[in-house]
Design a protein around this motif. Structure first.
Motif, short mmCIF file in Angstrom:
data_model
loop_
_atom_site.label_atom_id
_atom_site.label_comp_id
_atom_site.label_asym_id
_atom_site.label_seq_id
_atom_site.Cartn_x
_atom_site.Cartn_y
_atom_site.Cartn_z
N ARG A 244 37.24 20.06 77.50
CA ARG A 244 37.25 20.78 77.21
C ARG A 244 38.35 22.70 77.09
NH1 ARG A 244 34.09 25.87 78.57
NH2 ARG A 244 33.12 27.40 76.61
N SER A 245 37.97 22.61 76.36
CA SER A 245 39.06 24.14 76.40
C SER A 245 38.80 25.33 75.49
CB SER A 245 40.65 23.90 75.38
OG SER A 245 41.33 24.73 75.14
N GLU A 246 39.10 26.78 75.97
CA GLU A 246 38.79 28.31 76.13
C GLU A 246 39.00 28.60 74.76
OE1 GLU A 246 36.33 29.10 77.20
OE2 GLU A 246 36.15 27.83 79.10
N GLU A 247 39.28 29.24 74.04
CA GLU A 247 39.44 29.57 72.95
C GLU A 247 40.27 30.98 73.32
OE1 GLU A 247 36.63 32.09 70.24
OE2 GLU A 247 36.96 33.91 71.24
N THR A 248 41.91 30.63 72.57
CA THR A 248 43.00 31.72 72.55
C THR A 248 43.69 32.07 71.53
OG1 THR A 248 44.78 31.52 73.73
CG2 THR A 248 44.52 29.78 73.00
N MET A 249 44.60 33.30 71.62
CA MET A 249 45.27 33.85 70.91
C MET A 249 46.53 33.36 70.34
SD MET A 249 44.15 35.73 67.99
CE MET A 249 43.00 36.24 68.29
N VAL A 250 47.20 32.57 69.53
CA VAL A 250 48.92 32.83 69.36
C VAL A 250 49.53 33.68 68.32
CG1 VAL A 250 50.57 31.08 68.80
CG2 VAL A 250 48.51 30.65 69.82
N VAL A 251 50.85 33.63 68.52
CA VAL A 251 51.22 35.27 67.74
C VAL A 251 52.45 34.63 66.98
CG1 VAL A 251 52.24 37.33 67.33
CG2 VAL A 251 50.43 36.97 69.23
N PHE A 252 52.50 34.34 65.90
CA PHE A 252 53.99 33.92 64.70
C PHE A 252 54.41 34.86 65.03
CE2 PHE A 252 51.32 29.62 65.76
CZ PHE A 252 52.41 28.93 65.70
N ALA A 253 55.35 35.17 65.02
CA ALA A 253 56.23 36.00 64.57
C ALA A 253 57.60 35.83 63.68
CB ALA A 253 57.14 37.14 65.64
N LYS A 254 57.94 36.81 62.62
CA LYS A 254 58.69 36.21 61.70
C LYS A 254 60.00 36.21 62.52
CE LYS A 254 57.31 38.09 57.19
NZ LYS A 254 58.13 38.82 55.87
N THR A 255 61.18 35.45 62.02
CA THR A 255 62.59 35.35 62.22
C THR A 255 63.46 36.17 61.45
OG1 THR A 255 62.46 33.10 60.94
CG2 THR A 255 62.74 33.30 63.64
N GLY A 256 64.48 35.87 60.95
CA GLY A 256 65.22 36.58 60.30
C GLY A 256 65.49 36.44 59.02
N GLU A 257 65.04 34.85 58.89
CA GLU A 257 64.95 33.88 57.83
C GLU A 257 64.21 33.85 57.23
OE1 GLU A 257 68.62 32.06 57.25
OE2 GLU A 257 70.43 33.78 56.95
N ALA A 258 63.04 33.85 57.84
CA ALA A 258 61.63 32.65 57.74
C ALA A 258 60.94 32.83 57.20
CB ALA A 258 60.99 32.92 59.63
#
Length: 465
Positions: A115-129
């Motif tokens: 079992r895994s607890e919920e978590t938050m992941v943050v994706f940020a923009k790159t220069g040309e992404a």
């Protein structure tokens, strides 16, 4: 009073049981949670003391796309006991920047629920992404134009390799997004086994990543968008100079076609064929060790437990080969015999990471070295490792750069025999092998079990009163 006594017995029993319980053999671990759009979020299952890699199906996560999977195995020896750690990792990519909630989920691995607890992941923009970062431009040689809306492809990343050099094999079905048909898989597991039996060459060492589920992935082939369903991926290492021929294979799909009448549909089985693929295998250039050396790209890391010792004092020397290639088949270094040292057979440990892109890792050789006389000894005289570099296309040698300084008089074997041994194996015939070594861990375990039995008897006695 009885309740109080029973509670104390229960707490004592629980404490002993917890003290005996081993480390959890399987866990779920997350990678970094602060990422850019060109980086994957990683979810891993780590298993301890498991020789065979199990099948793991990772969860679908809303707004994240499943991509490649990799498998890492680590084998080492700790206190004379073999320790195996298997790590299976799934990659997830985001199509746009933002915060993504990874909900609570459970996985079943080797009949154990994790079992895994919920978590938050943050994706940020790159220069040309942008969103196109996930639309891979796939080079598929089996299709020459965009006229095929559906095709089966057996791909390799190389058309020519040296013997024992790795190459990737990938089997996928591609369906164009605007294909004018609807289809579904038909007796897939049965067909896949027949396909793999035909494709897998007998003269290759296989490092299989493992595909437990069909994952739909969006790709772009010469400007046209397709959905790719990957069925198999592995890296193969030819062990003979015979060319590798991957024959044409067939996959039947259940295709739905519209009839002449309105709202009348007909399902039929239609076969899709791949093109045959040949990989040319080259022999290595002439060399006395041509049939024994490893092939790939490697580097050396080494470590001495001490660079200053006295004659008869042992020192530990680590010779670690790391890089890209068939890590599991790496041979031990060539050791030059010398009257100046006792060099004993090494303990091996290895870490291998398998993915579609490459097989990378390390093989470590731990030696015990016992010098017999004083002096300055560059270890390059005694330890070196020859391999064939596929990038340079020539043989290369990893040579020790360490040096060992030995201070003291030469061994006086006749004098030492009166008080001690000159080597680890001297006087071995005089040892009494009938005497049993004391295993304190086993004694402690037996005492703990006896205590548990006594507590159970006491608990029964309390109940009867």
């Amino acid at each position: 009073m009885k309740l109080y006594a029973l509670l104390n017995i229960f707490l004592c029993f629980s404490g002993i049981a917890l003290a005996q319980s081993p480390e959890n053999p399987a866990t779920i671990e997350y990678g970094s949670k602060n990422l850019t759009l060109d980086q994957p979020f990683l979810i891993s299952v780590v298993l301890r003391d498991v020789e065979t890699r199990p099948s793991v199906i990772f969860p679908e996560i809303k707004d994240l796309e499943k991509r490649s999977k990799s498998a890492t195995s680590s084998v080492s020896t700790v206190d004379g006991r073999k320790v195996v750690i298997q790590t299976i990792t799934q990659e997830y990519y985001a199509r746009k920047a933002g915060n993504y909630l990874i909900p609570e989920f459970t996985l079943t691995v080797n009949n154990q629920r994790l079992r895994s607890e919920e978590t938050m992941v943050v994706f940020a923009k790159t220069g040309e992404a942008d969103e196109s970062a996930l639309a891979d431009d796939v080079a598929v040689t089996e299709v020459d134009d965009n006229s095929q809306s559906v095709f089966l492809s057996v791909q390799t990343d190389k058309k020519q390799v040296y013997i024992r050099q790795g190459f990737a094999v990938r089997i996928s079905l591609y369906i164009a997004e605007n294909a004018p048909v609807q289809m579904e898989f038909y007796r897939f597991n049965e067909q896949l086994q027949a396909i793999l039996k035909a494709v897998r060459p007998v003269n290759c060492w296989e490092e299989n990543i493992g595909v437990e589920e069909l994952i739909r992935r969006k790709v772009t082939i010469r400007g046209r968008k397709y959905a790719e369903y990957n069925m198999y991926q592995a890296r193969l290492f030819p062990i003979t100079t015979e060319d590798i021929v991957l024959p044409s294979v067939k996959l039947d799909m259940l295709v739905t076609e519209s009839g002449g009448a309105v709202n009348v549909e007909k399902k039929l089985v239609k076969g899709f064929y791949s093109r045959p693929v040949t990989v040319v295998v080259r022999q290595l250039p002439d060399h006395p060790l041509r049939d024994q050396v490893a092939v790939g790209q490697y580097s050396l890391k080494e470590r001495l437990s001490s660079d200053l010792v006295y004659p008869g004092e042992s020192v530990r020397y680590m010779f670690k080969v790391e890089g890209v290639g068939n890590i599991a088949a790496i041979p031990a270094p060539v050791i030059q015999a010398s009257s100046s040292f006792d060099i004993y057979p090494p303990e091996r440990s290895q870490v291998i990471r398998r993915s579609y892109q490459n097989v990378v890792g390390e093989m470590t050789f731990d030696y015990f070295v016992v010098p017999r006389k004083d002096g300055e000894f560059p270890l390059s005289r005694y330890f070196h490792w020859i391999y064939f570099d596929v990038e340079k296309q020539k043989y290369d040698t990893l040579t020790s750069a360490a040096s060992l300084e030995v201070r003291g008089d030469d061994y006086k074997l006749a004098n030492l025999s009166l008080s001690g041994s000159s080597g680890l194996y001297d006087n071995l015939e005089n040892l009494d092998s009938s005497r049993m070594a004391i295993d304190y861990k086993e004694i402690l375990k037996d005492l703990t079990n006896i205590l548990i039995v006594l507590l159970l008897i006491t608990m029964v006695w309390v109940f009867r009163k």
